[in-house]
Design a protein around this motif. Sequence first.
Motif, PDB file in Angstrom:
ATOM      1  N   LYS A  36       0.838  -1.194   0.000  1.00 56.20           N
ATOM      2  CA  LYS A  36       0.000   0.000   0.000  1.00 56.20           C
ATOM      3  C   LYS A  36       0.880   1.254   0.000  1.00 56.20           C
ATOM      4  O   LYS A  36       0.662   2.197  -0.760  1.00 56.20           O
ATOM      5  N   LYS A  39       2.425   1.735  -3.428  1.00 54.24           N
ATOM      6  CA  LYS A  39       1.501   2.233  -4.448  1.00 54.24           C
ATOM      7  C   LYS A  39       1.144   3.704  -4.215  1.00 54.24           C
ATOM      8  O   LYS A  39       0.831   4.419  -5.159  1.00 54.24           O
ATOM      9  N   ARG A  46       9.164   5.973  -6.088  1.00 54.29           N
ATOM     10  CA  ARG A  46       8.951   4.529  -6.028  1.00 54.29           C
ATOM     11  C   ARG A  46      10.221   3.739  -6.277  1.00 54.29           C
ATOM     12  O   ARG A  46      10.583   2.847  -5.524  1.00 54.29           O
ATOM     13  N   LEU A  65       1.316  -7.203  -5.318  1.00 55.31           N
ATOM     14  CA  LEU A  65       0.934  -6.234  -6.346  1.00 55.31           C
ATOM     15  C   LEU A  65       0.211  -6.880  -7.521  1.00 55.31           C
ATOM     16  O   LEU A  65       0.228  -8.105  -7.681  1.00 55.31           O
ATOM     17  N   ASP A  69       2.216  -3.832 -12.061  1.00 56.19           N
ATOM     18  CA  ASP A  69       3.216  -3.326 -11.129  1.00 56.19           C
ATOM     19  C   ASP A  69       4.337  -4.334 -10.920  1.00 56.19           C
ATOM     20  O   ASP A  69       5.500  -3.956 -10.756  1.00 56.19           O
TER      21      ASP A  69
END
Lengths: 448, 448
Positions: A36, A39, A46, A65, A69
């Motif tokens: 979480k 994302k 990232r 994921l 992703d």
Amino acid sequence: MSDDQLNLKIIKFIKETNRKEIQAILDELHPYDIAKLYKDLPRKHRYKFLLFLTIEQLAYLTSELGTKDQIDILHQLGVENSSKVMDLMDNDDLANLLHELGADNIENFLSRMKQEESQAVQNLMKYPPETAGRIMTNRYVWIPFHYTVQDVVDKLRSFAEIAETINYLYVIDDQKRLVGVISYRDLILARSDEKVADLMYSRVISVPATMDQEEVARVIERYDFLAVPVVEHDNVLVGIITVDDIVDVVISEANEDIEKLSAAGKAIDFDTKAWTAAFRRLPWLILLLIIGLLSGSIISGFEETLTKVVALAFFMPMIAGMTGNTGTQSLAVVVRGLITRELDKKTVLRLILREFGVGIIIGFTCGILIAGIAYVWQGNPVLGLVVGCSLLATLIIGTLAGTVIPLLLYKFNVDPAVASGPLITTINDILSLLIYFGIASVFISYLV
Amino acid sequence: MSDDQLNLKIIKFIKETNRKEIQAILDELHPYDIAKLYKDLPRKHRYKFLLFLTIEQLAYLTSELGTKDQIDILHQLGVENSSKVMDLMDNDDLANLLHELGADNIENFLSRMKQEESQAVQNLMKYPPETAGRIMTNRYVWIPFHYTVQDVVDKLRSFAEIAETINYLYVIDDQKRLVGVISYRDLILARSDEKVADLMYSRVISVPATMDQEEVARVIERYDFLAVPVVEHDNVLVGIITVDDIVDVVISEANEDIEKLSAAGKAIDFDTKAWTAAFRRLPWLILLLIIGLLSGSIISGFEETLTKVVALAFFMPMIAGMTGNTGTQSLAVVVRGLITRELDKKTVLRLILREFGVGIIIGFTCGILIAGIAYVWQGNPVLGLVVGCSLLATLIIGTLAGTVIPLLLYKFNVDPAVASGPLITTINDILSLLIYFGIASVFISYLV
């Protein structure tokens, strides 16, 4: 700490390259929470974030994921690290991922993985999707039946890392055939020199590797199992399926049923692109358009009747809608009932009779109601009679169609959820128009 | 041995009063199988069969049955034995049973149970149905945090019978507050003089007793837990929920969603009586009848237009049906998406834009298609244009309505599945008729 605060903190530490603080935070988080967090991070942070994770953490994160992703991360990690991550991923998750990647990439990735792990995942991919063999894992500990409790504890010690955290251990003979099951609790309560063969429970329920995942879910649900062993011919143990994967199966099968019932199109979620979603929904809509034109041609066949009494058109949507709806109601009862119930002749007969009864009850109630309303509204008692009788007839037939059609499909091994809401609705549309205008045409001389 | 053979064998042994052979068979069966056997027995043998079961077996059997059969068995067993069976039943199953029995009978049964067990089940019944407190069990082993591994093993030995077979033990402090969790596997791998407090994992995820069961299912599904501890205010441990109960929750919640989406009426299964089923379905149907009359009054408002061009009626069912269907498709995507996704403004906005895009794509595709067909069929280019433009407009609006209505309901804490298929269908019916006849009225001079 809220999600937003956590996010800001992580971004701060990424900017400061503060590996220690990032690890301290990650230590507190479960894989779902790490995914979480990942994302929610802005895209530019990232990839940097990935550099602070251990290979184990990367494997956990990747497993949580979606495919897109996952592929993104594997590309970012480069060849060497991504192979290491794939070595650590659950084989069922990995098999799914590779399935999505397509044949060329599979070779490429598999060749770089550990021999043993790539072998295991290739074994899984032998089985068709949505079967026991495809969703099983090989990360479990098996016990040769001649072991003592102490031997088991020693084996557990060396495999502590990889074993799925369930509470059973499966016992096999020298041909790898499943012969028993023993729980951690039994082991704790036993003396260390006792033999596994004396402690184990030998009436193990297992599922064949080719069994449909929905069937496996039913087995686990019935027996309240936490895991079930998967065997091939000759009872050879090839893997286990754990209940947490089954929870996912149950959710996705329910979603599939709903998709089919509403003809919503396969696998559309919040992230699907507009073009893809439209493309998946169009075939159904075009089919329904053609069937809808059929309704139109029926009406055009009664053009004369309609021209004489235009008021007939006022009740058309109500009759078609009610008939379609009662059919959908029956359909929903049948489709969900089939999930937990096997069918025999007696059950089928009783169900059809029951729905026939339901049709009569709701038919009379709604028919009398609408006859009164039509009479008062249009001041024409014959029109009231025509509309009331039509609704009575169409509700009974609609209810029966919604019951019999899915049962027939089920008998011929077609998924009854495919007899989806709109399809039954449309069939009932056509039937109801035929009945309505049929009755109206008979009474036409009294209507005008 | 097939089910039928098993049945015949049991009947034979019942007639011979052969307790030993019956027990030998029962030893091989899981609770689900014993319940299946019981239900398949002819009624006259059922009650005799009960006499051959131990209290434990009776408790297992009873837990697997529906409420009606449960009450039947308890009556057969007589006061004394039925209290013993209830002492052994899982408390969540028992709470459900008592809930069905009604207030008078509850007192009667509870007074005869063991003090401790009746206390436990009364605790459960304090919580409203479908909450964590109601589906939790108190049959688990808790560990004071000052215990050593050896103390734990000793405690397990004395509670081996009653503990649910999961692989975690929850650790509490002297105020019964949850402070940690330890797995059986960790215990096996530890030395017997190690302290639990040093081995345990102290970041336990728990759920409050008042949490909705659907929410609990989400927690367990996300974290792939086999069980989750339930706490009251101040983190006091009051029970655990195991994943096998969650599988049941997931199935029944999916059923509820489908029931609501198809407005099928609450809790209708294969065994529901016709009167009951009809009674549960009627409220929806009557509501839809009234809304259907609204469509009718719209058409009657355009009576003049319709009288001039009766051919307009031919395309009415197609346009209404297509608009209704595209709305239902969008609704299904939203309802199922909400199960696994929390909503923020960004997601909502993206979803609405996506569905708007879908509406435009399918609107143009189907609109152009139907314009061509209408032109060829009726030989009237203006009619083709009117029908095509109407379908384009209604498909876009229908798609948006199917997305926005459930999202609005969700925002105002109404279950979006209640914005059920037929309701959206009917709203879209009305909108589509207004648009269709509106456009037709504008072009009426070119149409005739």
